[in-house]
Design a protein around this motif. Structure first.
Motif, PDB file in Angstrom:
ATOM      1  N   ILE A 146      32.761  23.192  46.010  1.00  0.00           N
ATOM      2  CA  ILE A 146      33.075  23.969  47.382  1.00  0.00           C
ATOM      3  C   ILE A 146      31.853  24.440  47.959  1.00  0.00           C
ATOM      4  O   ILE A 146      30.774  24.646  47.304  1.00  0.00           O
ATOM      5  N   THR A 147      31.598  24.631  49.349  1.00  0.00           N
ATOM      6  CA  THR A 147      30.838  25.176  49.826  1.00  0.00           C
ATOM      7  C   THR A 147      30.991  25.861  51.180  1.00  0.00           C
ATOM      8  O   THR A 147      32.253  26.081  51.642  1.00  0.00           O
ATOM      9  N   TRP A 148      29.994  26.081  52.122  1.00  0.00           N
ATOM     10  CA  TRP A 148      30.160  26.747  53.262  1.00  0.00           C
ATOM     11  C   TRP A 148      30.807  25.630  54.296  1.00  0.00           C
ATOM     12  O   TRP A 148      30.549  24.561  54.183  1.00  0.00           O
ATOM     13  N   TRP A 149      31.600  26.337  55.238  1.00  0.00           N
ATOM     14  CA  TRP A 149      32.270  25.401  56.425  1.00  0.00           C
ATOM     15  C   TRP A 149      32.173  26.273  57.379  1.00  0.00           C
ATOM     16  O   TRP A 149      32.067  27.361  57.447  1.00  0.00           O
ATOM     17  N   ARG A 150      32.095  25.596  58.597  1.00  0.00           N
ATOM     18  CA  ARG A 150      31.835  26.291  59.845  1.00  0.00           C
ATOM     19  C   ARG A 150      32.810  27.611  60.257  1.00  0.00           C
ATOM     20  O   ARG A 150      34.048  27.383  60.155  1.00  0.00           O
ATOM     21  N   GLY A 151      32.203  28.577  60.436  1.00  0.00           N
ATOM     22  CA  GLY A 151      32.899  29.995  60.186  1.00  0.00           C
ATOM     23  C   GLY A 151      32.812  30.564  58.887  1.00  0.00           C
ATOM     24  O   GLY A 151      33.401  31.881  58.914  1.00  0.00           O
ATOM     25  N   VAL A 152      32.612  29.980  57.994  1.00  0.00           N
ATOM     26  CA  VAL A 152      32.423  30.568  56.389  1.00  0.00           C
ATOM     27  C   VAL A 152      33.576  31.599  56.178  1.00  0.00           C
ATOM     28  O   VAL A 152      34.537  31.085  56.570  1.00  0.00           O
ATOM     29  N   GLY A 153      33.490  32.511  55.507  1.00  0.00           N
ATOM     30  CA  GLY A 153      34.444  33.490  55.043  1.00  0.00           C
ATOM     31  C   GLY A 153      35.307  34.068  56.238  1.00  0.00           C
ATOM     32  O   GLY A 153      36.643  33.880  55.968  1.00  0.00           O
ATOM     33  N   PRO A 154      34.858  34.419  57.335  1.00  0.00           N
ATOM     34  CA  PRO A 154      35.958  34.566  58.481  1.00  0.00           C
ATOM     35  C   PRO A 154      36.901  33.696  58.838  1.00  0.00           C
ATOM     36  O   PRO A 154      38.000  33.825  59.482  1.00  0.00           O
ATOM     37  N   THR A 155      36.543  32.486  58.792  1.00  0.00           N
ATOM     38  CA  THR A 155      37.678  31.394  59.051  1.00  0.00           C
ATOM     39  C   THR A 155      39.028  31.697  58.246  1.00  0.00           C
ATOM     40  O   THR A 155      40.010  31.131  58.561  1.00  0.00           O
ATOM     41  N   HIS A 156      38.810  31.913  56.982  1.00  0.00           N
ATOM     42  CA  HIS A 156      39.833  32.314  55.933  1.00  0.00           C
ATOM     43  C   HIS A 156      40.455  33.773  56.517  1.00  0.00           C
ATOM     44  O   HIS A 156      41.536  33.801  56.586  1.00  0.00           O
ATOM     45  N   ASN A 157      39.771  34.680  56.405  1.00  0.00           N
ATOM     46  CA  ASN A 157      40.148  35.921  56.448  1.00  0.00           C
ATOM     47  C   ASN A 157      40.586  36.643  57.924  1.00  0.00           C
ATOM     48  O   ASN A 157      41.456  37.325  57.655  1.00  0.00           O
ATOM     49  N   VAL A 158      40.044  36.018  58.950  1.00  0.00           N
ATOM     50  CA  VAL A 158      40.434  36.259  60.271  1.00  0.00           C
ATOM     51  C   VAL A 158      42.000  35.787  60.399  1.00  0.00           C
ATOM     52  O   VAL A 158      42.711  36.432  61.095  1.00  0.00           O
ATOM     53  N   ALA A 187      33.674  35.861  50.350  1.00  0.00           N
ATOM     54  CA  ALA A 187      35.108  35.768  50.032  1.00  0.00           C
ATOM     55  C   ALA A 187      35.929  36.783  50.927  1.00  0.00           C
ATOM     56  O   ALA A 187      37.016  36.655  51.056  1.00  0.00           O
ATOM     57  N   VAL A 188      35.331  37.943  51.310  1.00  0.00           N
ATOM     58  CA  VAL A 188      35.833  39.146  52.024  1.00  0.00           C
ATOM     59  C   VAL A 188      35.279  39.450  53.390  1.00  0.00           C
ATOM     60  O   VAL A 188      35.926  40.183  53.973  1.00  0.00           O
ATOM     61  N   GLU A 189      34.485  38.475  53.689  1.00  0.00           N
ATOM     62  CA  GLU A 189      33.989  38.656  55.172  1.00  0.00           C
ATOM     63  C   GLU A 189      35.189  38.631  56.342  1.00  0.00           C
ATOM     64  O   GLU A 189      35.676  37.493  56.093  1.00  0.00           O
ATOM     65  N   GLY A 190      35.386  39.441  57.146  1.00  0.00           N
ATOM     66  CA  GLY A 190      36.270  39.548  57.984  1.00  0.00           C
ATOM     67  C   GLY A 190      37.811  40.009  57.300  1.00  0.00           C
ATOM     68  O   GLY A 190      38.708  40.198  58.372  1.00  0.00           O
ATOM     69  N   ALA A 191      37.663  40.506  56.173  1.00  0.00           N
ATOM     70  CA  ALA A 191      38.741  41.095  55.627  1.00  0.00           C
ATOM     71  C   ALA A 191      38.214  42.487  55.304  1.00  0.00           C
ATOM     72  O   ALA A 191      39.006  43.719  55.548  1.00  0.00           O
ATOM     73  N   LYS A 192      37.103  42.700  54.951  1.00  0.00           N
ATOM     74  CA  LYS A 192      36.651  43.914  54.300  1.00  0.00           C
ATOM     75  C   LYS A 192      36.339  44.834  55.551  1.00  0.00           C
ATOM     76  O   LYS A 192      36.258  46.009  55.497  1.00  0.00           O
TER      77      LYS A 192
END
Length: 760
Positions: A532-544, A505-510
């Protein structure tokens, strides 16, 4: 006709190379253990490949196994050199990369290796970075980089020692090349096939030195993919291509409301459809089997289905977003990172900037829709499918059928796209529940609508950000409050305990590429009533997307150039600084653009790689966005196959741009509103810009690459739109109506002029 021989013939005619052929003859078999110690086994010592052995018609005594994480090398006395790849091929080129790693040290050509999919065996094929037999997270090459080379090197040494022993000469006088060992002074030569049986009896050498990189002939150079010929001539077999004797084809419908159940079915009209065989029910879905898919689909449409819609019958996107927005302050925030004097920095800030970002649910929409072929018999269950998690699929099927684990055989096929969707085995479990009720093999194919409306989605998120800027405009403090569901809580069987941080949930933000004097990142868990599940790029697609967009806001607030602003924060991060500079240079950053055009940049360190992207867009007065050029600079450490890196960055960017421009999953009355590529769009050929990919060269350990482009797409595009229009895009998809002035009549996107083709 017995099941074994029938399926053996199937494999011989459909799956190339055949499993039976693979198992014949004596062999040197070598794999590499997670401990770093290679081990060799003669054929027949272990029953590790039961799935291949039994399907091949009962070649008892011919099975063998290896140890995770590397693939298994087998050199047969028939001359065949085989790699059982622990990772599945879903278009990312891993079969080629893993074959290259072994071939380089084994001193054979790629044309001399055949690659086979590993059967489910957690002990033997465990991916070390994921600690399971799983393909995902851009970990395949990272996990295989050393072990597969060591396996190839150990096998080569054993073969050379065997030849030297026969000739009674020092091994140092012998040279391996093109699957043969030659004694240089005498000119004598023996093929690996001639040496295989005796080499298998050799002690396994320890700590074999690997080749000096200056001597590499394959690794680091562009190679043709080993799976291309079969995909070009049509002989490659994906899950949806499987054909079995006496097989029926099925269409399915699950309850359109999440959590709903099947109350009843009137199947009279369906059974009257020519070709329909059976109507089969489970708790929340119904299946129609037929002689062919068209009949099955027509039969499904003819059913009178009574659904119990359950507790989510009134679910709406508005309610989900409201819950996300309101969760912060009403639910506990779980700390991810806190460093420095955040409060003090806020108090002495020359300027404060705040923003909120909202991201949608996203479907995977792989080109190959969900499909599973199953044959359940009293003493065994065979499943033909493309899956990223073969051991999970095997375990679920065993639980459902009541068969012992060793009697469930997963025949993994090429995957027509995965993107994380096939990290889930829900569709395989559904297929097993249906198939155990019919006596024949059944291939279950989800329609595109079923595939999208019963996906497991990338979570929706709502983020609040704050920053304190100093007199120079640079951040004194950075605060990111993340709100969203827990993918790990869904994915892990035991769930994620309340109060525990979901790192995804915080990968790419932390952790960001930048140095902030003070930083605070926390997460509020707000699980939706949506799978919900993994999507290409996982947490970083949101946080980045959030980090890079907000960083652009700070640069604008400070009156500084976005690239220069990032450079000022990268003094501790030379690899990220290098790709940022390279992308900016190649894109002509800072040069003038016509009105209505703009460039945007994104930068991130994810999956062990560093990627900078500059997107250039044109935005019409009606708000239509057209990408005109994209430049990417990537540092993924040492590159095994440079052409694959280019392809993966390009493909990842197109996947990410599609989501940013067109894709979201919305709910109304408990139902997903999207159902096909008309309303869950992907980029079209005429919308795809030239994409230039530049790679830095170094000897760092390889990083992941398959998801990096997807992570970069939305922030680079959103920042480019701001540069072109002055409108900040704090949520996607970036809709035309959000960019067009209200008084301007909007034009349709399909009227766009074609863009140039994709460049490499």
């Amino acid at each position: 006709m017995t099941a074994g021989p029938a399926y053996a013939r199937l494999d011989a005619t459909v799956a190339r190379p055949s499993r039976r052929r693979f198992l014949r003859g004596g062999a040197l078999v070598l794999a590499y253990a997670a401990t770093g110690r290679p081990k060799a086994f003669a054929a027949g010592e272990q029953p590790g490949l039961h799935a291949i052995q039994n399907v091949a018609g009962g070649d008892e005594g011919q099975a063998f196994k290896g140890f995770a994480p590397g693939g298994l090398v087998r050199i047969g006395s028939d001359g065949r050199i085989s790699l059982i790849a622990p990772n599945v091929e879903m278009g990312q080129g891993i079969y080629t990369a893993e074959a290259m790693l072994i071939a380089e040290e084994l001193e054979v050509g790629l044309d001399q290796i055949e690659v086979l999919a590993a059967p489910p065996n957690e002990e033997l094929y465990k991916q070390p970075l994921l600690n399971s037999q799983t393909t995902g997270g851009s970990t395949s090459v990272r996990g295989a980089w050393v072990p597969l080379r060591q396996a190839g090197a150990a096998a080569r040494v054993m073969l050379v020692n065997t030849a030297a022993g026969r000739w009674q000469v020092p091994a140092a006088e012998c040279r391996a090349s093109r699957a043969a060992v030659t004694h240089e002074s005498s000119g004598r030569s023996l093929t690996y096939a001639e040496l295989a049986d005796d080499a298998a009896k050799q002690p396994v050498p320890k700590d074999v030195p690997l080749k000096d990189p200056k001597d590499w002939t394959l690794v680091g150079r562009t190679q043709r993919r080993v799976d291309t010929p079969a995909k070009v001539d049509g002989s490659a077999v994906f899950g949806i291509d499987v054909r079995l004797p006496e097989m029926k084809v099925a269409a399915v419908a699950a309850c359109p409301v999440i959590g709903g159940r099947l109350r009843g079915v009137d199947d009279q009209a369906a059974k009257a459809v020519a070709g329909v065989r059976d109507v089969v029910r489970i708790d929340n879905a119904v299946m129609v089997t037929a002689d062919h898919y068209w009949a099955a689909q027509r039969g499904l449409e003819a059913l009178g289905i009574d659904w119990d819609e359950g507790p989510n019958a009134t679910l709406s996107s508005e309610a989900i977003v409201r819950d996300l927005r309101d969760a912060y302050g009403h639910r506990p925030a779980i700390l991810a990172r806190h460093e420095g004097d955040v409060d003090g920095a806020m108090a002495r800030a020359a300027k404060k900037v705040e923003a909120a970002y909202q991201l949608p649910f996203l479907a995977h929409a792989t080109m190959e829709p969900i499909n599973t072929t199953v044959h359940v018999q009293p003493d065994r269950c065979d499943i033909w499918v493309g899956t990223q998690v073969p051991t999970v699929a095997q375990q679920l099927a065993a639980q459902i059928t009541g068969l012992p684990l060793e009697k469930v055989f997963i025949h993994n096929q090429y995957l027509g796209g995965g993107f994380g969707r096939r990290l889930e085995a829900d569709s395989i479990a559904q297929a097993a529940k249906f198939a155990r009720q019919v006596p024949y093999p059944v291939k279950i194919v989800w329609s595109r609508e079923e595939d999208i409306r019963h996906d497991l989605y990338r979570p929706a998120y709502y983020d609040r950000l704050q920053a304190a800027l100093g007199a120079d405009g640079l951040p004194l403090a950075w605060v990111d409050h993340v709100t969203g569901g827990s993918v790990m809580g869904h994915y892990v069987p035991e769930g994620l305990p309340e109060g525990k941080l979901d790192e995804d949930a915080v990968e790419g933000a932390k952790e960001t590429p930048y140095a902030f004097p003070a930083i605070h990142v926390d997460w509020v868990r707000q699980d939706p009533p949506v799978p919900i599940t993994w999507w290409r790029g996982v947490g970083p697609t949101h946080n980045v997307y959030v980090v890079e967009s907000f960083l652009d806001e700070l640069a604008h607030a400070a009156g500084r150039d976005p690239v220069e602003y990032r450079r000022a924060l990268l003094g501790h991060n030379p690899r990220s600084r290098a790709v940022l500079d390279l992308a900016a240079e190649k894109a002509g950053w800072g040069s003038a653009l016509p009105a209505g055009r703009g460039r945007g940049v994104s930068l991130h360190d994810s999956f062990g790689s560093h990627l900078a992207v500059v997107a250039e867009v044109a935005v019409s007065p009606q708000g239509v966005v057209r990408l005109t050029r994209v430049v990417a600079a990537v540092d993924c450490g040492f590159t095994v196959n440079p052409d694959t890196v280019v392809a993966q960055v390009q493909g990842g960017l197109v996947f990410g741009f599609s989501a940013a421009l067109y894709s979201d999953i919305t709910f109304k009355d408990g139902r997903v509103e999207q159902g096909n590529f008309n309303d869950y769009r992907t980029m079209r050929m005429n919308e795809t810009p030239p994409i230039e990919v530049f790679q830095t060269r170094n000897m760092e350990a390889p990083g992941g690459i398959g998801e990096t482009g997807t992570v970069s797409a939305a922030p680079a595009l959103g920042n480019a739109i701001f540069a072109a229009t002055g409108k900040r895009m704090r949520r996607y998809p970036f809709r035309q109506q959000d960019l067009a002035p209200p008084e301007v009549e909007q034009e349709v996107i399909s009227a766009l002029p074609p863009a140039a083709g994709t460049a490499s």
